[in-house]
Design a protein around this motif. Structure first.
Motif, PDB file in Angstrom:
ATOM      1  N   CYS A 169      33.837  38.032  39.637  1.00  0.00           N
ATOM      2  CA  CYS A 169      35.292  37.841  39.571  1.00  0.00           C
ATOM      3  C   CYS A 169      35.806  37.028  40.751  1.00  0.00           C
ATOM      4  O   CYS A 169      36.963  36.596  40.745  1.00  0.00           O
ATOM      5  N   GLY A 170      34.997  36.823  41.762  1.00  0.00           N
ATOM      6  CA  GLY A 170      35.441  36.061  42.927  1.00  0.00           C
ATOM      7  C   GLY A 170      34.910  34.646  42.961  1.00  0.00           C
ATOM      8  O   GLY A 170      35.158  33.908  43.918  1.00  0.00           O
ATOM      9  N   ASP A 222      38.645  30.458  39.965  1.00  0.00           N
ATOM     10  CA  ASP A 222      40.075  30.723  40.053  1.00  0.00           C
ATOM     11  C   ASP A 222      40.535  31.545  38.849  1.00  0.00           C
ATOM     12  O   ASP A 222      39.786  31.736  37.880  1.00  0.00           O
ATOM     13  N   GLU A 223      41.793  32.014  38.900  1.00  0.00           N
ATOM     14  CA  GLU A 223      42.264  32.959  37.890  1.00  0.00           C
ATOM     15  C   GLU A 223      42.234  32.385  36.475  1.00  0.00           C
ATOM     16  O   GLU A 223      41.830  33.069  35.526  1.00  0.00           O
ATOM     17  N   ALA A 224      42.641  31.111  36.330  1.00  0.00           N
ATOM     18  CA  ALA A 224      42.691  30.515  34.992  1.00  0.00           C
ATOM     19  C   ALA A 224      41.293  30.424  34.378  1.00  0.00           C
ATOM     20  O   ALA A 224      41.086  30.772  33.201  1.00  0.00           O
ATOM     21  N   ARG A 225      40.325  29.960  35.162  1.00  0.00           N
ATOM     22  CA  ARG A 225      38.949  29.836  34.667  1.00  0.00           C
ATOM     23  C   ARG A 225      38.344  31.209  34.395  1.00  0.00           C
ATOM     24  O   ARG A 225      37.626  31.408  33.415  1.00  0.00           O
ATOM     25  N   LEU A 226      38.651  32.164  35.273  1.00  0.00           N
ATOM     26  CA  LEU A 226      38.118  33.509  35.093  1.00  0.00           C
ATOM     27  C   LEU A 226      38.677  34.145  33.819  1.00  0.00           C
ATOM     28  O   LEU A 226      37.940  34.780  33.055  1.00  0.00           O
ATOM     29  N   GLU A 227      39.966  33.966  33.582  1.00  0.00           N
ATOM     30  CA  GLU A 227      40.583  34.537  32.383  1.00  0.00           C
ATOM     31  C   GLU A 227      39.950  33.961  31.121  1.00  0.00           C
ATOM     32  O   GLU A 227      39.649  34.683  30.169  1.00  0.00           O
ATOM     33  N   LYS A 228      39.725  32.643  31.126  1.00  0.00           N
ATOM     34  CA  LYS A 228      39.113  31.987  29.969  1.00  0.00           C
ATOM     35  C   LYS A 228      37.680  32.472  29.772  1.00  0.00           C
ATOM     36  O   LYS A 228      37.257  32.770  28.650  1.00  0.00           O
ATOM     37  N   ARG A 229      36.925  32.554  30.871  1.00  0.00           N
ATOM     38  CA  ARG A 229      35.513  32.980  30.765  1.00  0.00           C
ATOM     39  C   ARG A 229      35.414  34.442  30.337  1.00  0.00           C
ATOM     40  O   ARG A 229      34.515  34.815  29.576  1.00  0.00           O
ATOM     41  N   LEU A 230      36.345  35.246  30.782  1.00  0.00           N
ATOM     42  CA  LEU A 230      36.273  36.680  30.496  1.00  0.00           C
ATOM     43  C   LEU A 230      36.810  37.023  29.115  1.00  0.00           C
ATOM     44  O   LEU A 230      36.173  37.759  28.348  1.00  0.00           O
ATOM     45  N   PHE A 231      37.965  36.451  28.768  1.00  0.00           N
ATOM     46  CA  PHE A 231      38.635  36.853  27.524  1.00  0.00           C
ATOM     47  C   PHE A 231      38.728  35.748  26.468  1.00  0.00           C
ATOM     48  O   PHE A 231      39.020  36.022  25.314  1.00  0.00           O
ATOM     49  N   GLU A 259      37.481  43.976  42.618  1.00  0.00           N
ATOM     50  CA  GLU A 259      38.755  44.034  43.353  1.00  0.00           C
ATOM     51  C   GLU A 259      39.453  42.687  43.416  1.00  0.00           C
ATOM     52  O   GLU A 259      40.634  42.605  43.771  1.00  0.00           O
ATOM     53  N   LYS A 260      38.744  41.597  43.041  1.00  0.00           N
ATOM     54  CA  LYS A 260      39.349  40.258  43.073  1.00  0.00           C
ATOM     55  C   LYS A 260      40.200  39.972  41.833  1.00  0.00           C
ATOM     56  O   LYS A 260      40.882  38.950  41.773  1.00  0.00           O
ATOM     57  N   ILE A 275      31.442  46.338  39.955  1.00  0.00           N
ATOM     58  CA  ILE A 275      30.865  46.381  41.297  1.00  0.00           C
ATOM     59  C   ILE A 275      31.939  46.005  42.305  1.00  0.00           C
ATOM     60  O   ILE A 275      32.560  44.951  42.196  1.00  0.00           O
ATOM     61  N   SER A 276      32.157  46.884  43.268  1.00  0.00           N
ATOM     62  CA  SER A 276      33.153  46.620  44.304  1.00  0.00           C
ATOM     63  C   SER A 276      32.457  46.227  45.604  1.00  0.00           C
ATOM     64  O   SER A 276      31.576  46.938  46.092  1.00  0.00           O
TER      65      SER A 276
END
Length: 444
Positions: A203-204, A207-216, A243-244, A271-272
């Motif tokens: 998750c770190g 960036d948020e946009a790429r993470l959102e696309k990859r995740l959902f 936590e990110k 994992i934290s």
């Protein structure tokens, strides 16, 4: 030199086979020769630990047909093709089929050695990756990687076996470098989802946009991957650095978890790696998400709490690196053993691996000490030690166990040789081995 790396040389001309074999043998390779493609195919399977050098023009099955057969068996097997002058179009076609590279006759032997080295490196990487994938799908192998006989490590292995059989989401926390991702792999491998998908996402790392696309999702038509939630369906989705996640993504993840119901269609292992002082994962996540993820929880112990496991791990790591670098395993004095046990290990297992490798390199050069590797970055003159003292008896016993263990390994379980080197009578050695749980058959 490529230790353990073979080269299969396939050519119908005996002189050519022998000259190539002799030249590569001088470079340290283990060569084997075949006079025809048919003979070679009987010996070249998908796990062949090496590379192939083959002529293109041969009677019977020619090099191109041979190449197609090899690629059908193992598309990652590096094959270097030897072509005659003017056969460049054929060589280009061979590359299209899957050849690693080609040599045009007459070729420079040094050029052949250079290509063989590149191909061997590529093959070694392929074999290492395959072995890693096998290990990551084998629960028993993964559990062996969680080395140690200390109560904390015994408890960790028991927790993994217990939680692996459960089906709820899991939160793994602990200091950096303790092996949390390895624990996540083990949880998957020992549970009912072992044969299903295992997807790891940091998750770190984006960036948020790429993470959102990859995740959902949604993923674009040209994307080769499914969203991680879909990709891991029926298996395990591991989210490193949980936590990110932003508030928005935490909310979406919670919705997905709630929609799945019980038992969860996709198991989430969070994992934290939170390292902020006086702050926990519970502080970083919204409460409802935290309690859903932390229904089952594993805290991986720091290295400094693993007692004499530190010496056991250091010994095994040193042996591995000594074998890799082709040198002797460094001897550890009683003082150095105490220093290893006393060090605070802020980088945990990752730091121990680094120290073991550098200790082997130092020993190979005949200089340096383990104490020098444990120096503080902030105080270059003083070795870093923990403030938590231990009774002298514990240090002595830990060193004694390590010394007997190392000597037994070196002499491959020969009791007489160990007695002679350590100047111990048979009865005393037997008593100490029983005390430390050392068994002769483990060294044979």
């Amino acid at each position: 030199m490529q230790k353990g790396m073979k080269i299969a040389i396939v050519d119908d001309e005996q002189d050519m086979r022998q000259s190539i074999s002799q030249w590569l043998a001088l470079s340290g390779y283990d060569t084997e020769t075949f006079s025809s493609a048919e003979d070679a195919l009987k010996n070249l399977g998908p796990e062949y630990p090496g590379i192939v050098i083959s002529d293109i023009k041969m009677p019977g099955m020619d090099g191109m047909q041979f190449l197609k057969k090899l690629m059908g068996t193992d598309s990652a097997l590096p094959v270097i093709m030897i072509t005659g002058h003017g056969d460049v179009p054929m060589a280009v076609e061979a590359m299209r089929i899957g050849a690693f590279d080609f040599l045009e006759k007459p070729f420079n032997p040094d050029r052949m050695t250079e290509l063989a080295k590149k191909a061997a490196n590529a093959r070694r990487l392929t074999m290492d990756n395959r072995q890693l994938r096998r290990e990551l799908s084998d629960g028993s192998q993964l559990m062996k990687k969680l080395i140690g006989n200390s109560p904390t490590m015994e408890r960790l292995r028991e927790d993994i076996l217990d939680l692996g059989q459960a089906d709820g989401h899991v939160l793994i926390d602990g200091e950096t470098g303790t092996g949390k991702t390895l624990v996540a792999h083990a949880l998957h491998a020992v549970g009912a989802r072992a044969g299903k998908k295992f997807v790891l996402l940091s998750c770190g790392a984006m960036d948020e946009a790429r993470l959102e696309k990859r995740l959902f999702g949604p993923m674009l038509p040209e994307d080769s991957q499914l969203p991680a939630i879909e990709e891991a369906r029926g298996g395990t989705l591991v989210l490193e650095d949980i936590e990110k996640l932003s508030e928005t993504l935490q909310s979406r993840l919670l919705s997905v978890i709630n929609e799945q119901g019980t038992p969860a269609e996709t198991r989430i292992v969070a994992i934290s790696n939170l390292q902020e002082q006086n702050k926990t994962c519970e502080d970083a996540l919204r409460p409802d998400l935290f309690y859903r993820l932390a229904a089952l929880r594993i805290t991986v112990p720091p290295l400094r709490q693993r007692g004499e496991d530190i010496l056991l791990m250091f010994t095994q790591l040193s042996e591995q690196f000594a074998d890799e670098y082709g040198c002797e395993t460094p001897n550890v004095t009683a003082q150095e053993a105490a220093q290893l046990l006393q060090a605070p290990w802020p980088g945990n297992v990752r730091q121990l691996i680094n120290v073991a490798e550098r200790a082997v390199l130092q020993s190979r050069r005949g200089s340096g000490t383990i104490a020098s590797l444990l120096m503080s970055d902030h105080d270059e003159m003083q070795p870093v030690m923990t403030t938590e003292g231990k009774p002298l008896k514990e240090y002595v016993e830990a060193f004694e166990r390590m010394l007997i263990d190392n000597t037994m390994r070196r002499h491959k379980g020969s009791i007489a040789s160990v007695m002679d080197e350590l100047c111990l009578p048979r009865r005393t050695l037997n008593e100490k081995m029983a005390k430390y749980g050392l068994q002769r058959q483990d060294y044979l």
